[in-house]
Design a protein around this motif. Structure first.
Motif, PDB file in Angstrom:
ATOM      1  N   GLY A  55       0.859  -1.299   0.026  1.00  0.00           N
ATOM      2  CA  GLY A  55      -0.041  -0.099  -0.005  1.00  0.00           C
ATOM      3  C   GLY A  55       0.918   1.395   0.124  1.00  0.00           C
ATOM      4  N   LYS A  56       1.733   1.192   0.838  1.00  0.00           N
ATOM      5  CA  LYS A  56       2.946   2.293   0.626  1.00  0.00           C
ATOM      6  C   LYS A  56       3.796   2.418  -0.655  1.00  0.00           C
ATOM      7  N   VAL A  57       4.227   1.404  -0.957  1.00  0.00           N
ATOM      8  CA  VAL A  57       4.953   1.251  -2.523  1.00  0.00           C
ATOM      9  C   VAL A  57       3.879   1.912  -3.590  1.00  0.00           C
ATOM     10  N   TYR A  58       2.752   1.378  -3.569  1.00  0.00           N
ATOM     11  CA  TYR A  58       1.758   1.935  -4.594  1.00  0.00           C
ATOM     12  C   TYR A  58       1.049   2.988  -4.226  1.00  0.00           C
ATOM     13  N   ALA A  59       1.402   3.855  -3.333  1.00  0.00           N
ATOM     14  CA  ALA A  59       0.490   4.905  -2.726  1.00  0.00           C
ATOM     15  C   ALA A  59      -0.077   6.099  -3.723  1.00  0.00           C
ATOM     16  N   ASP A  60       0.740   6.289  -4.699  1.00  0.00           N
ATOM     17  CA  ASP A  60       0.521   7.096  -5.740  1.00  0.00           C
ATOM     18  C   ASP A  60      -0.595   6.583  -6.769  1.00  0.00           C
ATOM     19  N   LYS A  61      -0.784   5.567  -6.919  1.00  0.00           N
ATOM     20  CA  LYS A  61      -1.960   4.783  -7.582  1.00  0.00           C
ATOM     21  C   LYS A  61      -3.086   4.775  -6.937  1.00  0.00           C
ATOM     22  N   ASN A  62      -3.010   4.842  -5.467  1.00  0.00           N
ATOM     23  CA  ASN A  62      -4.496   5.113  -4.572  1.00  0.00           C
ATOM     24  C   ASN A  62      -5.051   3.597  -4.812  1.00  0.00           C
ATOM     25  N   ILE A  63      -4.512   2.680  -4.732  1.00  0.00           N
ATOM     26  CA  ILE A  63      -5.112   1.195  -5.020  1.00  0.00           C
ATOM     27  C   ILE A  63      -5.534   0.769  -3.690  1.00  0.00           C
ATOM     28  N   GLY A  64      -6.882   0.106  -3.874  1.00  0.00           N
ATOM     29  CA  GLY A  64      -7.327  -0.629  -2.721  1.00  0.00           C
ATOM     30  C   GLY A  64      -6.964  -2.032  -2.691  1.00  0.00           C
ATOM     31  N   ILE A  65      -6.396  -2.308  -1.556  1.00  0.00           N
ATOM     32  CA  ILE A  65      -5.978  -3.881  -1.345  1.00  0.00           C
ATOM     33  C   ILE A  65      -6.561  -4.518  -0.339  1.00  0.00           C
ATOM     34  N   LYS A  66      -7.535  -5.419  -0.758  1.00  0.00           N
ATOM     35  CA  LYS A  66      -8.531  -5.934   0.228  1.00  0.00           C
ATOM     36  C   LYS A  66      -7.983  -7.446   0.455  1.00  0.00           C
ATOM     37  N   VAL A  67      -7.931  -7.860   1.843  1.00  0.00           N
ATOM     38  CA  VAL A  67      -7.677  -9.104   2.273  1.00  0.00           C
ATOM     39  C   VAL A  67      -8.794  -9.836   2.683  1.00  0.00           C
ATOM     40  N   GLU A  68      -9.120 -11.129   2.459  1.00  0.00           N
ATOM     41  CA  GLU A  68     -10.297 -11.828   2.812  1.00  0.00           C
ATOM     42  C   GLU A  68      -9.931 -13.413   3.220  1.00  0.00           C
ATOM     43  N   LEU A  69     -10.100 -13.454   4.457  1.00  0.00           N
ATOM     44  CA  LEU A  69      -9.610 -14.905   5.011  1.00  0.00           C
ATOM     45  C   LEU A  69     -10.760 -15.577   5.281  1.00  0.00           C
ATOM     46  N   GLU A  70     -10.799 -16.963   4.884  1.00  0.00           N
ATOM     47  CA  GLU A  70     -12.115 -17.957   5.146  1.00  0.00           C
ATOM     48  C   GLU A  70     -11.335 -19.032   6.348  1.00  0.00           C
ATOM     49  N   GLY A  71     -11.957 -18.443   7.520  1.00  0.00           N
ATOM     50  CA  GLY A  71     -11.584 -19.186   8.610  1.00  0.00           C
ATOM     51  C   GLY A  71     -10.102 -18.585   9.095  1.00  0.00           C
ATOM     52  N   LYS A  72      -9.214 -19.408   9.497  1.00  0.00           N
ATOM     53  CA  LYS A  72      -7.839 -19.058   9.913  1.00  0.00           C
ATOM     54  C   LYS A  72      -7.037 -20.157   9.211  1.00  0.00           C
ATOM     55  N   PRO A  73      -6.702 -19.596   7.754  1.00  0.00           N
ATOM     56  CA  PRO A  73      -5.816 -20.686   7.094  1.00  0.00           C
ATOM     57  C   PRO A  73      -4.436 -20.577   7.357  1.00  0.00           C
ATOM     58  N   LEU A  74      -3.813 -21.904   7.493  1.00  0.00           N
ATOM     59  CA  LEU A  74      -2.278 -21.919   8.043  1.00  0.00           C
ATOM     60  C   LEU A  74      -1.417 -22.545   6.807  1.00  0.00           C
ATOM     61  N   PHE A  75      -0.334 -22.031   6.916  1.00  0.00           N
ATOM     62  CA  PHE A  75       0.724 -22.540   5.708  1.00  0.00           C
ATOM     63  C   PHE A  75       1.900 -23.312   6.165  1.00  0.00           C
ATOM     64  N   PHE A  76       2.087 -24.806   6.077  1.00  0.00           N
ATOM     65  CA  PHE A  76       2.732 -25.521   6.551  1.00  0.00           C
ATOM     66  C   PHE A  76       4.370 -25.459   5.631  1.00  0.00           C
ATOM     67  N   GLY A  77       5.023 -24.514   5.843  1.00  0.00           N
ATOM     68  CA  GLY A  77       6.280 -24.390   5.140  1.00  0.00           C
ATOM     69  C   GLY A  77       7.013 -23.423   5.671  1.00  0.00           C
ATOM     70  N   ASP A  78       8.118 -22.671   4.698  1.00  0.00           N
ATOM     71  CA  ASP A  78       8.783 -21.606   5.140  1.00  0.00           C
ATOM     72  C   ASP A  78       8.070 -20.145   5.100  1.00  0.00           C
ATOM     73  N   ARG A  79       8.499 -19.431   5.828  1.00  0.00           N
ATOM     74  CA  ARG A  79       7.842 -18.131   5.842  1.00  0.00           C
ATOM     75  C   ARG A  79       8.346 -17.167   4.666  1.00  0.00           C
ATOM     76  N   GLY A  80       9.496 -17.402   4.418  1.00  0.00           N
ATOM     77  CA  GLY A  80       9.919 -16.777   3.250  1.00  0.00           C
ATOM     78  C   GLY A  80       9.414 -17.164   2.021  1.00  0.00           C
ATOM     79  N   ASP A  81       9.313 -18.268   1.710  1.00  0.00           N
ATOM     80  CA  ASP A  81       8.708 -18.903   0.617  1.00  0.00           C
ATOM     81  C   ASP A  81       7.435 -18.321   0.403  1.00  0.00           C
ATOM     82  N   LEU A  82       6.258 -18.489   1.486  1.00  0.00           N
ATOM     83  CA  LEU A  82       5.146 -17.634   1.518  1.00  0.00           C
ATOM     84  C   LEU A  82       5.156 -16.143   1.075  1.00  0.00           C
ATOM     85  N   THR A  83       6.280 -15.642   2.012  1.00  0.00           N
ATOM     86  CA  THR A  83       6.267 -14.155   1.664  1.00  0.00           C
ATOM     87  C   THR A  83       6.667 -14.069   0.025  1.00  0.00           C
TER      88      THR A  83
END
Length: 454
Positions: A319-347
Motif C-alpha cells: 500500500g505504501k509502495v503504490y500509494a500514488d496509484k491509490n489502490i484498494g488492496i483487500k484481504v479476505e480470509l476464510e476461517g484461519k488458514p495456515l501454511f505448513f512451510g517456510d515463511r520466506g517462501d510464502l512471503t
C-alpha cells in the motif's frame, strides 16, 4: 543403546511377576483360611461324636466309655486329644492320647458357644483346639454345664500347606515363563513394522532405495509419510542448488562472451552494450539466487504459519509502495488458514503476485486465502490463494510465457520478468500449482494451490 523390545519385555515380566506374587499371596491366604475352617468343622464333628457316646454317671456327672469311637484318642501321642470338664473347669475326663501331654484348651466358652484357638503342645508342636459348652439334664431334672474340648495336631495342616505352596509356585512359575514367551513372540510380531522402518531408513541412507515403502500400520503411517516428505524435501533442495548453479553458469556464458568481445576489441568500448549485459547478468544472478534459496515444501518440524499475519504485512507494505496509484488492496480470509512451510517462501509467493497485480490493476486488488480440505490433500491441511485485480487480464497465449524467466506480458509495465518465474519454482517445490483465469473484478485471477506437506 537399549532395545525397545527388551525394555517392553522387561516391563511386562516385572508387571506379571508382581501380579503373580499378589495372586500367590491371596491364594495362600485363602487356602490357609479354608484349611482352618475345615479343621474346625472336623473337630466340631468329633465333639458331636463324644456327646453321642457320653453317659450319665454317679453324682450328676458324665462318663465317657473306654471304647472310644475314634481310635486315635486311645493312643498316646497320636496327635488327637480330648477332655471333658464341668462348668467350673474341673477336669472330669481326658483321652488316653493325652497322657504325658499338656494341652492349653483356652478359656471356657459360654453355654451353647464354641471357642477355637491355636495352641502349643510342648515346645514345638502346634495344635488347634476347639471347645463347646453344653447343659446336660439328668433324670432327676438337674441341669449342669459341661465343656467338651478336642485338639488336633497342626502338623498335617502345615504339611498340606507346604505341598500346596510348592505346587502353586511351580505352576505359576511355569505359567509366568509361558506368558513371557508368548509376550516375546507377540512383541516381536508387533514391533516388526518398527524394525522394518529402521531397516528401510538405513537402506535409504545407503542409497539402496529411494523412499520408505507402503503397507505400514495406521500408527506408523504418519511417520512414513513425514520421513518420505523429509527425504523428498532434502532431495528437492539439493536438486535446486545443483540446477541453479548449472543454470547460472550456462546463463552467464553469453553476457560474459559479449563483455569479453568488447574488452578484446580494438574498437572503442560501447558502454550501452556493457550496461545492458551487466543488467542482464544482475537479473540472472538475482533470479538464480532466489530460485536456489526457495526452501521447498515443509518437512519435519515446520510450525504452521498464520497466513493472515503474512498477508496483513504485505498489504501494508505494498500500500505504501503504490500509494500514488491509490489502490484498494483487500484481504479476505476464510476461517484461519495456515501454511505448513517456510515463511520466506510464502512471503515470496504472495509478495510477487500482489506486486504484479498492483502493477497491472486500475484501482482494486483482492487476495483471498482459505484452507484446503484434508480429503483434497490426504495430508496436513493445505492452502489456496486467489489474487484478483481489475486490470486488463492475461491473454491465454501468454500464460505459459509469463511464468518463464524473463517472460513479460508487455514492455509497457516496469519489471524484469523474474517474479512469476520465482513463484512457479517455489510452488512447484511444494508440489503445488499456479493457474490463471478471468477475475470477477474484470482483470486476471491467479490461483495458487499449496498442498499441506507430509
Amino acid at each position: 543403546m537399549y532395545s525397545l523390545n527388551n525394555r517392553l519385555l522387561t516391563a511386562a515380566s516385572a508387571l506379571l511377576l508382581a501380579f503373580f506374587a499378589l495372586t500367590v499371596l491371596a491364594l495362600d491366604a485363602a487356602f490357609k483360611d479354608t484349611g482352618l475352617r475345615g479343621m474346625e468343622d472336623v473337630l466340631d464333628a468329633r465333639i458331636i461324636t463324644l456327646l453321642a457316646v457320653a453317659e450319665t454317671g454317679e453324682g450328676d456327672s458324665l462318663v465317657i466309655p473306654p471304647d472310644l469311637p475314634e481310635a486315635r484318642l486311645s493312643h498316646p501321642g497320636s496327635g488327637l486329644y480330648a477332655r471333658l470338664t464341668d462348668g467350673a473347669g474341673r477336669e472330669i475326663w481326658r483321652s488316653p492320647s493325652s497322657v504325658g501331654s499338656s494341652v492349653d484348651y483356652g478359656p471356657l466358652p459360654a453355654v451353647g458357644e464354641h471357642y477355637t484357638q491355636e495352641s502349643r503342645l510342648g515346645q514345638d508342636a502346634k495344635v488347634l483346639t476347639h471347645s463347646f459348652a453344653i447343659e446336660w439334664e439328668f433324670a432327676d431334672g438337674t441341669v449342669r454345664p459341661f465343656v467338651f474340648a478336642v485338639a488336633e495336631s497342626l502338623d498335617s495342616y502345615y504339611a498340606q500347606i507346604g505341598r500346596f505352596r510348592q505346587q502353586m509356585m511351580g505352576w505359576f512359575l511355569l505359567l509366568w515363563l509361558l506368558m513371557l514367551l508368548a509376550l516375546a513372540l507377540l512383541l516381536r510380531w508387533g514391533l516388526r513394522p518398527v524394525r522394518r522402518i529402521a531397516t528401510e531408513i538405513v537402506a535409504v541412507e545407503q542409497g539402496a532405495r529411494d523412499d520408505l515403502g507402503t503397507g505400514y500400520p495406521r500408527e506408523l503411517e504418519g511417520v512414513r509419510r513425514n520421513m518420505n516428505g523429509l527425504i523428498a524435501s532434502q532431495r528437492d533442495r539439493l536438486r535446486r542448488y545443483r540446477d541453479a548453479l548449472g543454470d547460472l553458469a550456462h546463463s552467464l556464458k553469453t553476457p560474459l562472451a559479449v563483455l569479453r568481445s568488447q574488452t578484446e576489441s580494438s574498437r572503442e568500448l560501447d558502454f550501452t552494450v556493457l550496461r545492458d549485459q551487466v543488467s542482464r547478468m544482475d537479473e540472472i544472478v538475482s533470479y538464480q539466487l532466489k530460485r536456489a534459496a526457495a526452501a521447498g515444501r515443509g518437512g519435519l518440524g515446520e510450525k504452521p504459519l498464520d497466513v493472515g499475519e503474512v498477508l496483513a504485512g504485505l498489504q501494508g507494505a505494498l500500500g505504501k509502495v503504490y500509494a500514488d496509484k491509490n489502490i484498494g488492496i483487500k484481504v479476505e480470509l476464510e476461517g484461519k488458514p495456515l501454511f505448513f512451510g517456510d515463511r520466506g517462501d510464502l512471503t515470496e509467493i504472495v509478495g510477487n503476485l500482489l506486486d504484479n497485480a498492483c502493477k497491472w490493476c486500475t484501482a482494486e486488488v483482492r487476495i483471498e486465502a482459505s484452507s484446503l480440505d484434508e480429503a483434497e490433500t490426504n495430508r496436513k491441511r493445505g492452502l489456496r490463494l486467489l489474487i484478483d485485480d481489475d486490470g486488463p487480464g492475461v491473454a491465454a497465449e501468454l500464460e505459459a510465457k509469463i511464468l518463464e524467466r524473463g517472460g513479460r506480458a508487455s514492455s509497457d509495465v516496469e519489471g524484469q520478468g523474474i517474479g512469476l518465474a520465482v513463484v512457479r519454482e517455489i510452488v512447484a517445490g511444494y508440489r503445488g500449482n499456479v493457474g490463471f483465469s478471468r477475475s470477477p473484478l474484470g482483470g486476471a485471477r491467479v490461483t495458487v494451490t499449496l498442498p499441506g506437506g507430509a
